[in-house]
Design an enzyme around this catalytic site. Structure first.
Site, mmCIF file in Angstrom:
data_model
loop_
_atom_site.group_PDB
_atom_site.id
_atom_site.type_symbol
_atom_site.label_atom_id
_atom_site.label_comp_id
_atom_site.label_asym_id
_atom_site.label_seq_id
_atom_site.Cartn_x
_atom_site.Cartn_y
_atom_site.Cartn_z
ATOM 1 N N CYS A 128 -11.229 -10.592 22.009
ATOM 2 C CA CYS A 128 -11.766 -10.099 20.732
ATOM 3 C C CYS A 128 -12.722 -11.126 20.134
ATOM 4 C CB CYS A 128 -10.626 -9.864 19.747
ATOM 5 S SG CYS A 128 -9.252 -8.926 20.437
ATOM 6 N N GLU A 388 -21.696 -7.176 26.360
ATOM 7 C CA GLU A 388 -22.018 -8.503 26.935
ATOM 8 C C GLU A 388 -23.486 -8.866 26.665
ATOM 9 O OE1 GLU A 388 -20.436 -10.875 29.427
ATOM 10 O OE2 GLU A 388 -18.555 -10.204 28.573
HETATM 11 C C1 LIG Z 1 -17.372 0.150 24.699
HETATM 12 C C2 LIG Z 1 -17.540 -1.232 24.182
HETATM 13 C C3 LIG Z 1 -16.680 -2.228 24.604
HETATM 14 C C4 LIG Z 1 -16.810 -3.517 24.089
HETATM 15 N N1 LIG Z 1 -15.885 -4.486 24.449
HETATM 16 C C5 LIG Z 1 -15.890 -5.658 23.782
HETATM 17 C C6 LIG Z 1 -14.817 -6.592 23.972
HETATM 18 O O1 LIG Z 1 -13.899 -6.374 24.759
HETATM 19 N N2 LIG Z 1 -14.811 -7.712 23.221
HETATM 20 C C7 LIG Z 1 -15.809 -7.983 22.315
HETATM 21 O O2 LIG Z 1 -15.749 -9.030 21.676
HETATM 22 N N3 LIG Z 1 -16.853 -7.149 22.131
HETATM 23 C C8 LIG Z 1 -16.902 -5.982 22.838
HETATM 24 N N4 LIG Z 1 -17.933 -5.090 22.628
HETATM 25 C C9 LIG Z 1 -18.984 -5.411 21.647
HETATM 26 C C10 LIG Z 1 -20.365 -5.590 22.240
HETATM 27 O O3 LIG Z 1 -20.466 -6.789 22.906
HETATM 28 C C11 LIG Z 1 -21.366 -5.429 21.071
HETATM 29 O O4 LIG Z 1 -21.399 -4.059 20.731
HETATM 30 C C12 LIG Z 1 -22.744 -5.934 21.420
HETATM 31 O O5 LIG Z 1 -22.733 -7.328 21.518
HETATM 32 C C13 LIG Z 1 -23.794 -5.511 20.394
HETATM 33 O O6 LIG Z 1 -23.404 -5.799 19.093
HETATM 34 P P1 LIG Z 1 -23.512 -4.663 17.946
HETATM 35 O O7 LIG Z 1 -22.871 -3.439 18.499
HETATM 36 O O8 LIG Z 1 -22.986 -5.213 16.690
HETATM 37 O O9 LIG Z 1 -25.059 -4.369 17.834
HETATM 38 P P2 LIG Z 1 -26.120 -5.161 16.917
HETATM 39 O O10 LIG Z 1 -26.038 -6.610 17.186
HETATM 40 O O11 LIG Z 1 -25.991 -4.699 15.518
HETATM 41 O O12 LIG Z 1 -27.488 -4.608 17.511
HETATM 42 C C14 LIG Z 1 -28.040 -3.351 17.135
HETATM 43 C C15 LIG Z 1 -29.414 -3.231 17.789
HETATM 44 O O13 LIG Z 1 -30.278 -4.273 17.296
HETATM 45 C C16 LIG Z 1 -30.795 -5.011 18.374
HETATM 46 N N5 LIG Z 1 -30.946 -6.423 17.993
HETATM 47 C C17 LIG Z 1 -30.050 -7.222 17.351
HETATM 48 N N6 LIG Z 1 -30.540 -8.452 17.201
HETATM 49 C C18 LIG Z 1 -31.766 -8.446 17.778
HETATM 50 C C19 LIG Z 1 -32.788 -9.438 17.961
HETATM 51 N N7 LIG Z 1 -32.628 -10.692 17.535
HETATM 52 N N8 LIG Z 1 -33.921 -9.066 18.593
HETATM 53 C C20 LIG Z 1 -34.101 -7.811 19.049
HETATM 54 N N9 LIG Z 1 -33.175 -6.835 18.904
HETATM 55 C C21 LIG Z 1 -32.028 -7.156 18.281
HETATM 56 C C22 LIG Z 1 -29.770 -4.850 19.489
HETATM 57 O O14 LIG Z 1 -30.343 -5.116 20.758
HETATM 58 C C23 LIG Z 1 -29.374 -3.406 19.306
HETATM 59 O O15 LIG Z 1 -30.306 -2.568 19.927
HETATM 60 C C24 LIG Z 1 -17.844 -3.805 23.179
HETATM 61 C C25 LIG Z 1 -18.732 -2.795 22.766
HETATM 62 C C26 LIG Z 1 -18.576 -1.521 23.246
HETATM 63 C C27 LIG Z 1 -19.515 -0.443 22.734
#
Ligand SMILES: Cc1cc2nc3c(=O)[nH]c(=O)nc-3n(C[C@H](O)[C@H](O)[C@H](O)COP(=O)(O)OP(=O)(O)OC[C@H]3O[C@@H](n4cnc5c(N)ncnc54)[C@H](O)[C@@H]3O)c2cc1C
Length: 408
Positions: A128, A388
């Protein structure tokens, strides 16, 4: 001169064929059912445990394959079977790697067996890190761990989200802020033992794809864990924080970049998962194109269809080569001077999304239904460009590595 070969050795071929057999005979036939149920496929995990695929030993063996191809090969075959079920099988590995990478020998020996359970009573684990306001921007994490010296306990408060196996895990590994001044360098990882008071599951997400894999919020409300649950121990943490404070004085941006680089090594494994899903969809499309007849001939006789298949296969093979290169580099201690780990994940995940969409097109109306697996594979493939590190973050890492500038 070192011998160069691109051929798998006999042992690797044997492991690959064994995994492929499990994926074809056990995972693939169960895929549609667990996708519809949107539940963790416990019986399949148990089967995997019985044959030795769901165990730390298996992953450790693959991890230590000196060619680096053990893990990508395993991921490709399992995810070829089905992405949701395969993630349920390998998801525990994310948490186990967190302990292996940062834990003491005692912590590894105590907690990893409890993450997997045994074939009669399988357990899962969760890693997490992500939070509602800290996804791509890991440094803005808010979950706080405060040391209670009198009791030698850590008190953890916060909300984690998107945790694979979150809330159903026997053991949770939670990343929390121990020094808010240091961005991601002020984070530490904690084991939350089974049954710890204050940890609960929040919302379980209803997802677009990989629906057999459980994803949920994890709420930490005054969770108290013994000092021994801090991965790596207090002394090591204090030393690390002191070093980070020193570096932070020299420039905050460097601190942030270093955190991004730590994910590099795990990214080829996600790329390999994407290759597995892409290959599965391509194979279905190829078979279909050879047998489906329109205008009195198989549709593959049309260049428009055949060329799509040629492009699909070319991209899949290119993606696998990038994944294998990065995996080989990681195992052989070669530095990722051009963010090769991110490159492999970026290209393979975008390939999976594109190839699975092309597969739907080749199957026509059938491709759009749940009678055929390609619509599920397309839904599943979308995750690879998100978790990831999203594709945009991979591009950011690659661009920063190439340019040496803090591109925003
Ligand atoms: C099914 C699933 C399983 C997962 N499993 C885990 C897990 O086991 N453990 C865990 O810790 N996490 C987990 N995650 C979380 C996952 O790693 C995050 O969803 C991911 O890192 C993206 O973060 P966010 O969803 O908050 O998107 P955001 O960071 O809010 O991004 C939203 C959009 O903005 C873009 N963006 C953000 N910053 C920038 C930038 N600087 N430049 C250009 N574009 C940008 C992104 O590319 C994306 O298109 C999981 C997610 C899912 C959906």
């Amino acid at each position: 001169m070192a011998e160069f070969t691109m051929e798998l050795n006999d042992e690797q071929k044997e492991v690959r064929d064994w995994l492929h057999g499990f994926a074809a005979d056990v995972i693939r036939p169960a895929a549609a059912e667990w996708d519809e149920r949107e539940e963790t496929p416990w019986p399949v995990i148990q089967e995997a445990a019985k044959v030795g695929i769901y165990s730390l030993d298996f992953y450790a063996q693959q991890y230590f394959d000196p060619t680096g191809l053990g893990i990508p090969m395993a991921m490709e075959e399992l995810f070829w079977g089905d992405a949701g079920i395969a993630l349920s099988i390998v998801g525990t590995g994310l948490a186990a790697v967190g302990v292996l990478a940062n834990g003491t020998e005692e912590q590894i020996g105590t907690w990893i067996p409890q993450m997997y359970g045994d074939a009669n009573d399988v357990k899962v684990a969760a890693f997490c890190s992500s939070e509602p306001d800290a996804g791509s921007d890991v440094a803005s994490m808010r979950t706080r761990a405060v040391y209670d010296e009198a009791k030698d306990e850590w008190v953890i408060n916060g909300t984690k989200t998107w945790a694979t196996n979150g809330g159903i895990a026997n053991v949770h590994v939670v990343v929390a802020v121990v020094d808010p001044e240091l961005g991601s360098k002020g984070h530490a990882s904690f084991i939350i033992p089974p049954g710890t008071e204050g940890l609960s599951q929040g919302q379980k997400f209803k997802k677009h794809g990989i629906r057999a894999s459980h994803t949920a919020e994890v709420i930490l409300d005054n969770v108290r864990v013994p000092g021994s649950c801090l991965l790596g121990g207090k002394e090591k943490l204090d030393e690390r924080l002191a070093r980070a404070r020193e570096k932070a004085k020299q420039g905050g941006e460097r601190v942030k970049n270093a955190a991004m680089a730590t994910f590099e090594a795990s990214r080829p494994a996600v790329g390999a998962m994407a290759v597995g899903t892409a290959r599965a969809a391509y194979e279905v499309a190829l078979d279909y194109a050879k047998t489906r007849e329109q205008f009195g001939r198989p549709i593959i006789d049309n260049q428009g269809v055949a060329f799509q298949l040629a492009d699909m296969r070319t991209s899949i093979d290119a993606a696998r080569l990038l994944v294998w290169r990065a995996s080989w580099m990681a195992v052989n201690g070669k530095p990722f001077t051009a963010a090769e780990g991110s490159m492999s994940k970026l290209f393979a995940s975008e390939t999976a999304k594109k190839v699975t969409a092309q597969a739907i097109q080749i199957l026509g109306g059938n491709g759009y239904t749940r009678e055929y697996p390609v619509e599920r594979m397309h839904r599943d493939a979308a995750i690879y460009t998100i978790f990831e590190g999203t594709s945009e973050i991979q591009r950011l890492v690659i661009a920063r590595t190439l340019s040496g500038t803090p591109i925003r």
